[in-house]
Scaffold this active site. Structure first.
Site, PDB file in Angstrom:
ATOM      1  N   HIS A 148       0.946   5.772  -1.580  1.00 17.75           N
ATOM      2  CA  HIS A 148       0.381   6.834  -2.418  1.00 17.75           C
ATOM      3  C   HIS A 148       1.094   6.875  -3.765  1.00 17.75           C
ATOM      4  O   HIS A 148       1.869   7.789  -4.056  1.00 17.75           O
ATOM      5  CB  HIS A 148       0.495   8.187  -1.720  1.00 17.75           C
ATOM      6  CG  HIS A 148      -0.276   8.274  -0.444  1.00 17.75           C
ATOM      7  ND1 HIS A 148      -1.589   7.870  -0.334  1.00 17.75           N
ATOM      8  CD2 HIS A 148       0.078   8.735   0.793  1.00 17.75           C
ATOM      9  CE1 HIS A 148      -2.009   8.078   0.910  1.00 17.75           C
ATOM     10  NE2 HIS A 148      -1.021   8.589   1.613  1.00 17.75           N
ATOM     11  N   HIS A 156       0.840  -1.194   0.000  1.00 20.12           N
ATOM     12  CA  HIS A 156       0.000   0.000   0.000  1.00 20.12           C
ATOM     13  C   HIS A 156       0.879   1.249   0.000  1.00 20.12           C
ATOM     14  O   HIS A 156       1.958   1.263   0.606  1.00 20.12           O
ATOM     15  CB  HIS A 156      -0.935   0.013   1.211  1.00 20.12           C
ATOM     16  CG  HIS A 156      -0.232   0.153   2.531  1.00 20.12           C
ATOM     17  ND1 HIS A 156      -0.106   1.365   3.190  1.00 20.12           N
ATOM     18  CD2 HIS A 156       0.392  -0.756   3.320  1.00 20.12           C
ATOM     19  CE1 HIS A 156       0.552   1.181   4.327  1.00 20.12           C
ATOM     20  NE2 HIS A 156       0.875  -0.095   4.431  1.00 20.12           N
TER      21      HIS A 156
END
Length: 315
Positions: free
Chosen positions: A101, A99
């Site tokens: 951005h 995970h």
């Protein structure tokens, strides 16, 4: 933090390779799975990711945070190659839940045989921008002592929009489309119709499931039903879990109708909202074919297909 992370990785690799070289590691098909959650900022991504961290030991998979310099969502070409190689060949980290951005990255371009499973969550674009605006100034209840970039700026979102400030400009809405569009130059050209169409294409063809912040519990329920290897127990954990699953921006003030109306005049808002509505419709379509409601509660449908007329007949 990076030094600690490297140390932990070395320890895991040593544990996995103590009985033989890394290249001899073979995985069951069930374990040869990687999920990538390229999380959009301020969409309840921390709440969802914390569930993955809480379940990883019990469900026996690894969780890895992709930490990019200055949270840059676009990787250099050489980093793309490194990342794809890591994700696909790092057997010690499989099954893996990555995970971070980062914008969508097409693994097929790198000739890999098995692509990862992409998932994501998006949010009403104005609500997301308002949340991010106050987050930069006041932080949240997750790490209350951390100093944020705009700390000390007391201007409300309404005042910012009225004054034509840069932090609340319509251009700041342009984020969810490029995150789904990917690493092409045109994805990051604000207001690009091509980027919107590419984002829609990727959402349908490259993402396993995309939920919405406003219906996060249903998103988690569908993931648990479809991918129990990772998400077994996730729905109950979300409903009854610890406070760590709830992250709220501090000092957030809802914008007025006038502020919202002003932003909605922008072509950029219209495109981001069009993408959000498209994602919402698709999510609700998937949910409608996966669950039923009874007494105000949602229930996952049991298997609704079977095999028959199997030939040739066995003796």
């Amino acid at each position: 933090e990076r030094a600690i992370a490297r140390h932990e990785v070395r320890e895991i690799e040593q544990r996995h390779t103590v009985d033989g070289p890394r290249q001899d590691v073979t995985l069951d098909e069930e374990d040869d799975v990687v999920i990538i959650y390229n999380r959009v900022p301020k969409t309840a991504s921390t709440s969802f990711t914390n569930i993955a961290y809480d379940l990883c030991a019990k469900n026996k998979y690894h969780v890895l945070h992709i930490n990019t310099t200055k949270n840059n969502p676009v990787m250099s070409l050489q980093d793309q190659v490194r990342f794809v190689k890591n994700v696909t060949s790092w057997k010690e980290m499989k099954p893996g839940f990555y995970h971070g951005h980062i914008s969508y990255l097409d693994f097929a371009k790198f000739g890999v045989k098995k692509k990862p499973i992409y998932i994501n969550v998006i949010r009403d674009p104005i609500e997301r921008l308002v949340s991010y605006y106050y987050f930069l100034r006041f932080g949240d209840d997750y790490r209350p002592g951390l100093r944020r970039r705009k700390q000390g700026d007391k201007k409300t979102f309404d005042e910012c929009v009225a004054a034509g400030g840069s932090d609340c400009a319509p251009e700041k809405l342009w984020l969810q489309i490029p995150f789904f569009c990917g690493h092409s130059s045109e994805c990051w050209n604000v207001g690009s119709r091509w980027a919107l169409e590419q984002a829609r294409y990727n959402l349908i063809n490259e993402y396993f499931l995309v939920g919405v912040t406003e219906e996060l519990e249903d998103f988690i329920m569908l993931l648990e039903a479809a991918l129990p290897r990772f998400f077994r127990g996730a729905t109950e954990l979300y409903r009854t879990g610890k406070k760590s699953h709830l992250r709220k921006t501090t000092e957030k003030k809802l914008p007025t109708k006038e502020t919202i109306a002003k932003l909605q005049q922008s072509e950029i808002w219209k495109m981001e909202n069009e993408f959000y509505e498209f994602a919402l419709e698709q999510f609700q379509f998937v949910r409608a074919h996966a669950v039923r409601e009874k007494d105000g509660e949602l229930y996952i449908l049991a298997q609704n297909f079977f095999y028959e007329k199997i030939y040739p007949k066995s003796n």
